[in-house]
Design an enzyme around this catalytic site. Structure first.
Site, PDB file in Angstrom:
ATOM      1  N   TYR A  54      -5.861  21.103   8.384  1.00  0.00           N
ATOM      2  CA  TYR A  54      -4.411  21.286   7.646  1.00  0.00           C
ATOM      3  C   TYR A  54      -3.945  22.551   7.823  1.00  0.00           C
ATOM      4  CZ  TYR A  54      -5.393  16.477   5.800  1.00  0.00           C
ATOM      5  OH  TYR A  54      -5.873  15.061   5.568  1.00  0.00           O
ATOM      6  N   PHE A 209      -1.141   7.231   4.017  1.00  0.00           N
ATOM      7  CA  PHE A 209       0.052   6.667   4.657  1.00  0.00           C
ATOM      8  C   PHE A 209       0.544   5.557   3.566  1.00  0.00           C
ATOM      9  CE2 PHE A 209      -0.908   7.565   9.251  1.00  0.00           C
ATOM     10  CZ  PHE A 209      -0.619   9.024   9.061  1.00  0.00           C
ATOM     11  N   PRO A 210       0.618   5.645   2.064  1.00  0.00           N
ATOM     12  CA  PRO A 210       0.459   4.650   1.334  1.00  0.00           C
ATOM     13  C   PRO A 210       1.978   4.099   0.973  1.00  0.00           C
ATOM     14  CG  PRO A 210       0.221   6.920   0.091  1.00  0.00           C
ATOM     15  CD  PRO A 210       0.020   6.861   1.434  1.00  0.00           C
ATOM     16  N   LEU A 211       2.843   5.032   1.531  1.00  0.00           N
ATOM     17  CA  LEU A 211       4.295   4.298   1.796  1.00  0.00           C
ATOM     18  C   LEU A 211       4.661   4.060   3.107  1.00  0.00           C
ATOM     19  CD1 LEU A 211       5.991   7.679  -0.204  1.00  0.00           C
ATOM     20  CD2 LEU A 211       4.820   5.580  -1.073  1.00  0.00           C
ATOM     21  N   GLY A 212       3.585   3.812   4.036  1.00  0.00           N
ATOM     22  CA  GLY A 212       3.929   3.303   5.366  1.00  0.00           C
ATOM     23  C   GLY A 212       4.914   4.404   6.192  1.00  0.00           C
ATOM     24  N   GLY A 213       5.333   3.703   7.167  1.00  0.00           N
ATOM     25  CA  GLY A 213       6.283   4.581   7.882  1.00  0.00           C
ATOM     26  C   GLY A 213       6.116   6.031   8.487  1.00  0.00           C
ATOM     27  N   PRO A 216       7.144   6.577  14.063  1.00  0.00           N
ATOM     28  CA  PRO A 216       8.253   5.905  14.284  1.00  0.00           C
ATOM     29  C   PRO A 216       7.741   4.247  14.751  1.00  0.00           C
ATOM     30  CG  PRO A 216       8.405   7.816  15.320  1.00  0.00           C
ATOM     31  CD  PRO A 216       7.114   7.848  14.645  1.00  0.00           C
TER      32      PRO A 216
END
Length: 297
Positions: A54, A209-213, A216
């Site tokens: 990171y 990625f708990p919000l998805g997206g 693309p």
């Protein structure tokens, strides 16, 4: 209201931690990055997710500067990839056992630690992201043997898995696994069986990625009309509803939302106060789940 603590690697922690990757957005404002992490601790964060790759070491350096022994924060790092400055992607696979060991040593140095409390082995078997090629196609058993040796040597305290399949998790159970970190959200629940196995085995489920997206083509939780309607009715944001649903969905689920903004940080920490009545929870549960299997490497 859901229970806001859970067991993680043998200790009780807040179910809302902090994913430190976003600190790299403050690369040119190191003091702000340190201050933001200090603010997270003040708000109750007691487990932080990081990796040497990171920010090419920047994030670990900020953690080393910001955290104090009396904070008693559980720092969870990961191996299985290395920084890739100038590449198409900012990281490259580092799956071979000797590379895992080298990554552990890199994390020890950058964090200024004698021992890493929890280290996630980032496999490349599932979810969006890199796929292994050539000499990076390494058997899980060989990797676990190296991770177990590192644990026996006292360099790491506990082993986690990331981007792993259900079969991989089952094979790894005898080695002792304290957490699984896979892509998972309200709109991408491919790993429901694995989440249930983790709950049965007392293993923490820590979705990224708990919000998805994230890439693309992947579904986003905030695009769901049901989520938006719930958010409006509660005076919350769609992101807060998405995170709160995760807390309600499974008691062994821990959040590590990341942000480089103090206001957003406070909003993330507030999701533990969000409650759903039975009808609202049922409506959210009924949101369609779509696959997150979109390789990009």
């Amino acid at each position: 209201m859901t229970t806001l603590t859970a067991t993680f690697s043998g200790r009780t922690v807040s179910r809302i931690g902090y994913g430190a990757m976003q600190l790299d957005r403050l690369h040119d404002r190191r003091d702000e990055a340190v201050a933001l992490l200090r603010r997270a601790i003040e708000l109750g964060v007691d487990h932080v997710d990081t990796a040497e790759f990171y920010g090419f070491g920047f994030v670990n350096a900020v953690i080393r500067e910001a955290l104090r022994p009396e904070d008693d924060v559980l720092v969870v790092t990961k191996v299985g990839a290395d920084p890739n400055p100038g590449g198409r992607l900012p990281l490259r696979p580092a799956q071979r056992p000797e590379q895992l060991r080298a990554s552990v040593e890199d994390n020890l140095r950058s964090l200024g630690a004698d021992r890493l409390a929890v280290v996630n082995l980032r496999r490349l078997d599932s979810g969006p992201g890199l796929r292994p090629e050539g000499d990076q196609i390494v058997g899980l058993d060989d990797q676990l043997a190296e991770m177990t040796a590192l644990r026996d040597e006292g360099k790491i305290g506990a082993i986690g898995l990331s981007s792993v399949t259900l079969d991989g998790l089952r094979r790894a159970l005898p080695a002792g696994v304290v957490c699984v970190q896979n892509a998972y959200s309200l709109v991408s629940r491919d790993d429901e069986d694995m989440l249930e196995l983790c709950a049965a085995e007392g293993i923490a489920w820590v979705p990224f990625f708990p919000l998805g997206g994230a890439f693309p083509g992947l579904p986003k939780v905030a695009d769901e009309p049901t989520v938006r309607a719930v958010a409006e009715s509660l005076g919350a944001t769609p992101a807060q509803v998405a995170l709160a649903w995760l807390l309600h969905h499974a008691p062994n689920l821990l959040l590590i939302p990341g942000t480089a903004d103090a206001v957003h940080l406070k909003a993330n920490m507030a999701v533990g106060e969000i409650t759903f009545d039975a009808a609202t929870l049922a409506a959210l549960d009924a949101v369609e789940s779509r696959s997150n299997e979109i390789p990009i490497g």
